[in-house]
Each structure stands twice: as structure tokens, then as C-alpha cells.
Design a protein around this motif. Structure first.
Motif, PDB file in Angstrom:
ATOM      1  N   LEU A 187      33.024  43.979  42.889  1.00  0.00           N
ATOM      2  CA  LEU A 187      33.501  45.232  42.313  1.00  0.00           C
ATOM      3  C   LEU A 187      34.009  44.912  40.903  1.00  0.00           C
ATOM      4  CD1 LEU A 187      33.794  48.252  43.021  1.00  0.00           C
ATOM      5  CD2 LEU A 187      36.151  47.760  43.706  1.00  0.00           C
ATOM      6  N   PHE A 188      33.091  44.449  40.049  1.00  0.00           N
ATOM      7  CA  PHE A 188      33.412  44.030  38.681  1.00  0.00           C
ATOM      8  C   PHE A 188      34.390  42.851  38.691  1.00  0.00           C
ATOM      9  CE2 PHE A 188      33.259  48.739  38.967  1.00  0.00           C
ATOM     10  CZ  PHE A 188      32.036  48.971  38.345  1.00  0.00           C
ATOM     11  N   VAL A 189      34.251  41.967  39.661  1.00  0.00           N
ATOM     12  CA  VAL A 189      35.275  40.953  39.929  1.00  0.00           C
ATOM     13  C   VAL A 189      34.752  39.521  39.792  1.00  0.00           C
ATOM     14  CG1 VAL A 189      36.747  39.983  41.737  1.00  0.00           C
ATOM     15  CG2 VAL A 189      36.639  42.454  41.428  1.00  0.00           C
ATOM     16  N   VAL A 190      33.622  39.196  40.426  1.00  0.00           N
ATOM     17  CA  VAL A 190      33.226  37.808  40.633  1.00  0.00           C
ATOM     18  C   VAL A 190      32.515  37.271  39.385  1.00  0.00           C
ATOM     19  CG1 VAL A 190      32.127  36.190  42.226  1.00  0.00           C
ATOM     20  CG2 VAL A 190      32.973  38.382  43.079  1.00  0.00           C
ATOM     21  N   GLN A 191      33.276  37.073  38.320  1.00  0.00           N
ATOM     22  CA  GLN A 191      32.696  36.691  37.039  1.00  0.00           C
ATOM     23  C   GLN A 191      31.972  35.347  37.110  1.00  0.00           C
ATOM     24  OE1 GLN A 191      33.534  39.616  36.347  1.00  0.00           O
ATOM     25  NE2 GLN A 191      34.831  39.668  34.540  1.00  0.00           N
ATOM     26  N   ALA A 192      32.576  34.375  37.762  1.00  0.00           N
ATOM     27  CA  ALA A 192      32.036  33.012  37.772  1.00  0.00           C
ATOM     28  C   ALA A 192      31.028  32.785  38.892  1.00  0.00           C
ATOM     29  CB  ALA A 192      33.176  31.999  37.899  1.00  0.00           C
ATOM     30  N   GLY A 193      30.753  33.814  39.692  1.00  0.00           N
ATOM     31  CA  GLY A 193      29.794  33.684  40.770  1.00  0.00           C
ATOM     32  C   GLY A 193      30.440  33.288  42.089  1.00  0.00           C
ATOM     33  N   HIS A 194      29.668  33.453  43.137  1.00  0.00           N
ATOM     34  CA  HIS A 194      30.150  33.166  44.494  1.00  0.00           C
ATOM     35  C   HIS A 194      29.989  31.684  44.841  1.00  0.00           C
ATOM     36  CE1 HIS A 194      30.372  37.481  45.543  1.00  0.00           C
ATOM     37  NE2 HIS A 194      29.256  37.607  44.845  1.00  0.00           N
ATOM     38  N   GLY A 195      30.794  31.249  45.799  1.00  0.00           N
ATOM     39  CA  GLY A 195      30.641  29.915  46.364  1.00  0.00           C
ATOM     40  C   GLY A 195      31.114  28.786  45.479  1.00  0.00           C
ATOM     41  N   ARG A 196      32.060  29.039  44.595  1.00  0.00           N
ATOM     42  CA  ARG A 196      32.590  27.998  43.708  1.00  0.00           C
ATOM     43  C   ARG A 196      33.583  27.124  44.477  1.00  0.00           C
ATOM     44  NH1 ARG A 196      30.962  27.018  38.245  1.00  0.00           N
ATOM     45  NH2 ARG A 196      30.051  28.942  37.426  1.00  0.00           N
ATOM     46  N   GLU A 197      33.154  25.927  44.817  1.00  0.00           N
ATOM     47  CA  GLU A 197      34.009  25.060  45.627  1.00  0.00           C
ATOM     48  C   GLU A 197      35.293  24.686  44.907  1.00  0.00           C
ATOM     49  OE1 GLU A 197      32.250  21.668  47.388  1.00  0.00           O
ATOM     50  OE2 GLU A 197      30.602  22.775  48.338  1.00  0.00           O
ATOM     51  N   GLU A 198      35.229  24.515  43.604  1.00  0.00           N
ATOM     52  CA  GLU A 198      36.446  24.097  42.908  1.00  0.00           C
ATOM     53  C   GLU A 198      37.520  25.185  42.952  1.00  0.00           C
ATOM     54  OE1 GLU A 198      36.173  24.117  38.338  1.00  0.00           O
ATOM     55  OE2 GLU A 198      34.084  24.083  38.979  1.00  0.00           O
ATOM     56  N   LEU A 199      37.107  26.460  43.045  1.00  0.00           N
ATOM     57  CA  LEU A 199      38.095  27.524  43.170  1.00  0.00           C
ATOM     58  C   LEU A 199      38.675  27.556  44.574  1.00  0.00           C
ATOM     59  CD1 LEU A 199      36.438  30.389  41.081  1.00  0.00           C
ATOM     60  CD2 LEU A 199      38.006  28.585  40.349  1.00  0.00           C
ATOM     61  N   ALA A 200      37.825  27.337  45.564  1.00  0.00           N
ATOM     62  CA  ALA A 200      38.331  27.232  46.938  1.00  0.00           C
ATOM     63  C   ALA A 200      39.265  26.033  47.084  1.00  0.00           C
ATOM     64  CB  ALA A 200      37.161  27.118  47.912  1.00  0.00           C
ATOM     65  N   ASN A 201      38.900  24.940  46.440  1.00  0.00           N
ATOM     66  CA  ASN A 201      39.746  23.741  46.518  1.00  0.00           C
ATOM     67  C   ASN A 201      41.080  23.952  45.799  1.00  0.00           C
ATOM     68  OD1 ASN A 201      37.781  22.378  47.950  1.00  0.00           O
ATOM     69  ND2 ASN A 201      36.880  21.408  46.149  1.00  0.00           N
ATOM     70  N   ALA A 202      41.042  24.668  44.671  1.00  0.00           N
ATOM     71  CA  ALA A 202      42.287  24.949  43.948  1.00  0.00           C
ATOM     72  C   ALA A 202      43.230  25.759  44.823  1.00  0.00           C
ATOM     73  CB  ALA A 202      41.987  25.693  42.652  1.00  0.00           C
TER      74      ALA A 202
END
Length: 472
Positions: A73-88
Motif C-alpha cells: 500500500l505504497f509501502v514496500v519501497q525496498a522490496g519483499h523478503g529483505r533478510e537484513e531488515l528481518a534480522n535488524a
């Protein structure tokens, strides 16, 4: 009272005969109350369930691959499934999962406030965190009211926004919203919201042959509204850099510069509502930078964390902050999850991706190609206008291209509420059919998208719109 504003629906065609409800779908039918959605269809037809996502694609519970043409919803700028964001998120949750930003700080909240201030223009240095965008807008109106009370102008409390603009669902933000159908069920709302003309050049009531003159005309309608209400009563003007509702109304050249002059003349705070437009959607961290104006307050959310954690913010300049630094003054307002440490840590990691991968520049480099690809759809009889900026575009649907005649209520119901949302999904594209103003389809893909995704969107839109035209 029934309103069809912004309603999402289930497929117009029922699932194939013999399809069984899964336990998860049964649980959803019996217990989940979805947002902006007619719930009756879900009593008869299993709801679609998104199972996972990777890059620019969604995968539903039936195994279908769907291009995410709306960034969630105009949100996922960097794309889905970014492990480094999940890890952060995981690392911060292990260290400090939660603590309120009520008089005691934590490391990621301080670091994120400094980071956002470094991106914001001028002296917009003070960051008040919220859980999301509507809360940020609500906070901006409240702080504007209190600011003028603290500075000796207690009558200043009203807000001027634009016709058909959407600013949120809380009682205050909804009062600023210019969509009557979205407000009727909840009236009476917070008093003090007033409207001026928007920048829909495709349907310009005046100066339809000159974009610059039209922009000045539209800006002057804001001055007219301030004078009508009395400058001594108006606290703020709240505008999106590119208006979402109605389908991506972009600002004409000189528009915001004139609005800034008007706000300065009448001592009115200019609020740039960038809940959608910030964080790369237009190729800059804040869209006001791209369009050449400096507001007093920015509201933002959505792309700050690329959706990996709920977070929003109101960013104020030093002028607005100054009276709150005196004596015992304080802002008696806040949210339990405003500035959540995990969301803040994820946002910092997301902004690292922005800088490392040059996502803003990617948008600037590709926006012309994106627009050119979508404008190919203008050869279809149902497409009247294609407009937008950056990675944020609207396609207006019409009954007659020559006269710009729009569709009647029955055709809108068929197109926007019943056919298009689910036909597009079935054809492999998630985007947003909307008729809160005139019927439009909005596309706003993740910022990692490129020409291959633009072409895929255009082809799916083309085929689906051809089918839609045959229906009406």
C-alpha cells in the motif's frame, strides 16, 4: 447509509466448483474483520490469502505469482523478503523489544530522529514518532493548534486541505480529508476542516489550456479559503506533494511556491503530508525537496521501514518547536507504539539500503521510462488520462475519451468494485482500482522495479482493461 468509497471486494467469479474451504479461510471468514472491505462476499467465497513474498512478487495460498504493483500500500519501497531488515528487527527485539518514548529515550529512536532530520529540508529538525500516517497527520493538526495558543493566537485552529484529498481515518485526520462519502458514517467529525481546489489538470475548471496558469489559480483558491474563514482562525494548510485520492494529481510549476507565499502572508503553517510521497516514491527522501518548497511540518510513514515495522512521524521545524522548549510547556499527546524500538531499528536498516543501493536515484533514472510505458495505454478507448511522477502513477478510466465523460454509478460498481480488483489479481497484478473521485487505477511498484516490471504491468493492465471495456 451505504457508501462504496474505497471498498475492496472478492472475485466476481466464484471459485471453481468443488473447491473446499481451508481451515485458514474458514477462520478468516469467521473472525477476521478486514479494512475498507465488504464482508458479505467472504461468507460465500473463500478469501484470497497471501502466503509469502519475494522481491517485487507476491505468492498466494493457491501458488499464484502476482506482481506487487502497489508496494503493498505504497509501502514496500525496498522490496519483499529483505533478510537484513528481518534480522535488524530480530536483533533489536532481543536487545530491547519495547519501551515508550515518553520522557525516556532509546538508542534506535534517537538515531532515527537524527537520520530523518538530516534528510529533511531547512530547519525541520524535530521528529515526533507515531505508529503510522493517520496518527502523524492527527499530531500535526494538534501541534498546530497548540503552537498558536502558546504564541498568543488562540483563535487559530482551522485547517485548509484540498477537495477529494485523503489524510487519514482518525476523527481529526478524517475531518481534514476531502472525501464526503468516507466521512458520512462517522459524522459529526472534529470541527475546523475546510477545502480548496486540488490540482486535477485533466479536469481543470479554469485555465485548462495552460498548466502554469492553472497552478496559480489552484494555489489562489487556498488564499481565498483562508480569507473566507478569516486568517486569524486558520492554523494550517495540509497538502500532499502529489495528491493520492483521485489518481496522482501532480503539482503544476510554481504551485507550491505560491502556496508557501500565501501561508507566510497569513501566518499559517504549511504541512506537507508525505505519508505516501516520502522515502523515494518520487526519487527524493522527501518529495517537498523535489517540488521545491520548504514546509513547516512534514508527516510521513509507510516507506520509512518499507513495511517491515509499523512507524510514522511528524517532523517539525525549529519555529514550531521553539515554544515547547520554554518553561513547563509540553505537547500533551502521544502513542503507546510511537517510536517503537524495533520499528526504529528496522527503519534505520531500510534507510541504509536506500543509500547503499541508490534507490532514490533509481527512481529518478527510471521515472520517465515508467511513465512512457504506462502512457502506451492511452490507445485504449477506456483510458482517458495517465498522470503521475516518480514511481506513483494514476490511470483515469472514462466512458468517452473525447468528452472525458466518466462512468455512472452502475458502471463504477461493476468496474471498480466487482471486476477490476480481482481480474487484475487473477491476471497476475496487484494494484489499486479506486473511484473515490473518478475511476482510476493506481500503480506504485517497489523502488527496485525496472523496465521488465513496467512492461509486465502494462501488458496485464492492457489485457484486463480490454476485458473491462467489453463489460461496459
Amino acid at each position: 447509509m451505504t457508501t462504496t468509497a474505497n471498498v475492496q471486494t472478492e472475485p466476481v467469479s466464484a471459485p471453481a466448483a468443488g473447491v473446499n474451504w481451508t481451515p485458514l479461510q474458514e477462520a478468516g471468514r469467521d473472525h477476521l474483520w478486514m479494512h475498507f472491505s465488504r464482508m458479505a462476499p467472504f461468507q460465500e467465497k473463500p478469501m484470497r490469502v497471501i502466503d509469502h513474498a519475494e522481491g517485487v512478487y507476491l505468492y498466494d495460498d493457491r501458488g499464484q505469482k502476482i506482481l506487487d504493483g502497489l508496494s503493498g500500500l505504497f509501502v514496500v519501497q525496498a522490496g519483499h523478503g529483505r533478510e537484513e531488515l528481518a534480522n535488524a528487527a530480530a536483533e533489536q527485539a532481543k536487545k530491547l523489544a519495547y519501551f515508550p518514548a515518553w520522557g525516556i529515550a532509546n538508542e534506535p529512536v534517537i538515531q532515527l530522529s537524527e537520520r530523518l532530520a538530516s534528510y529533511a529540508p531547512g530547519s525541520l529538525n524535530r521528529v515526533f514518532f507515531t505508529s503510522g500516517g493517520g496518527e502523524a497527520v492527527e499530531s500535526a493538526w494538534k501541534v498546530a493548534k497548540q503552537y498558536f495558543k502558546l504564541t498568543g493566537k488562540p483563535m487559530k485552529h482551522k485547517v485548509i486541505s484540498r477537495m477529494s484529498a485523503y489524510h487519514g481515518t482518525t476523527q481529526g485526520a478524517l475531518a481534514i480529508t476531502g472525501l464526503p462519502a468516507m466521512k458520512q458514517a462517522f459524522e459529526p467529525l472534529t470541527p475546523g476542516g475546510f477545502r480548496a481546489a486540488n490540482t486535477d489538470f485533466y479536469r481543470a475548471p479554469e485555465h485548462g489550456d495552460d498548466l502554469v496558469d492553472f497552478g496559480l489559480w489552484a494555489a489562489n483558491r487556498i488564499e481565498e479559503a483562508i480569507l473566507q474563514e478569516g486568517p486569524e482562525t486558520v492554523a494550517a494548510v495540509v497538502l500532499e506533494p502529489v495528491q493520492n485520492s483521485g489518481g496522482c494529481f501532480t503539482p503544476p510549476p510554481g504551485y507550491f511556491q505560491r502556496v508557501r507565499e500565501i501561508c507566510d502572508r497569513y501566518d499559517v503553517l504549511l504541512v506537507s503530508d508525505e505519508v505516501i510521497c516520502a522515502f523515494g516514491r518520487h526519487g527524493t527522501m522527501f518529495a517537498c525537496e523535489k517540488f521545491g518548497y520548504e514546509p513547516d511540518i512534514i508527516t510521513c510513514a509507510k516507506g520509512m521501514s518499507s513495511g517491515y515495522g509499523p512507524i510514522g512521524a511528524m517532523i517539525a521545524n525549529e519555529r514550531v518547536m521553539e515554544p515547547f522548549l520554554q518553561g513547563t510547556n509540553f505537547f500533551p499527546h502521544g502513542y503507546t507504539f510511537g517510536g517503537h524500538p524495533v520499528s526504529a531499528a528496522v527503519s534505520l536498516a531500510n534507510l541504509d539500503i536506500f543509500e547503499r543501493e541508490g534507490l532514490n536515484q533509481r527512481v529518478l533514472d527510471n521515472e520517465q521510462a515508467f511513465g512512457d510505458t504506462l502512457r502506451k495505454l492511452l490507445d485504449l478507448p477506456i483510458v482517458g488520462d495517465v498522470r503521475g511522477d516518480g514511481y506513483f502513477w494514476g490511470i483515469e478510466l472514462v466512458r468517452d475519451k473525447g468528452t472525458k465523460e466518466t462512468f455512472d454509478a452502475a458502471a463504477r460498481e461493476l468496474l471498480i468494485k466487482q471486476f477490476l480488483p480481482n481480474a487484475l489479481m487473477d491476471n497476475g497484478l496487484y494494484c489499486r482500482p479506486d473511484d473515490r473521485v473518478n475511476p482510476v487505477i493506481q500503480v506504485a511498484p517497489p523502488l527496485i522495479s525496472g523496465q521488465a516490471e513496467f512492461d509486465e504491468m502494462e501488458q496485464i493492465l492492457r489485457g484486463t482493461l480490454q476485458d473491462a471495456w467489453a463489460l461496459v
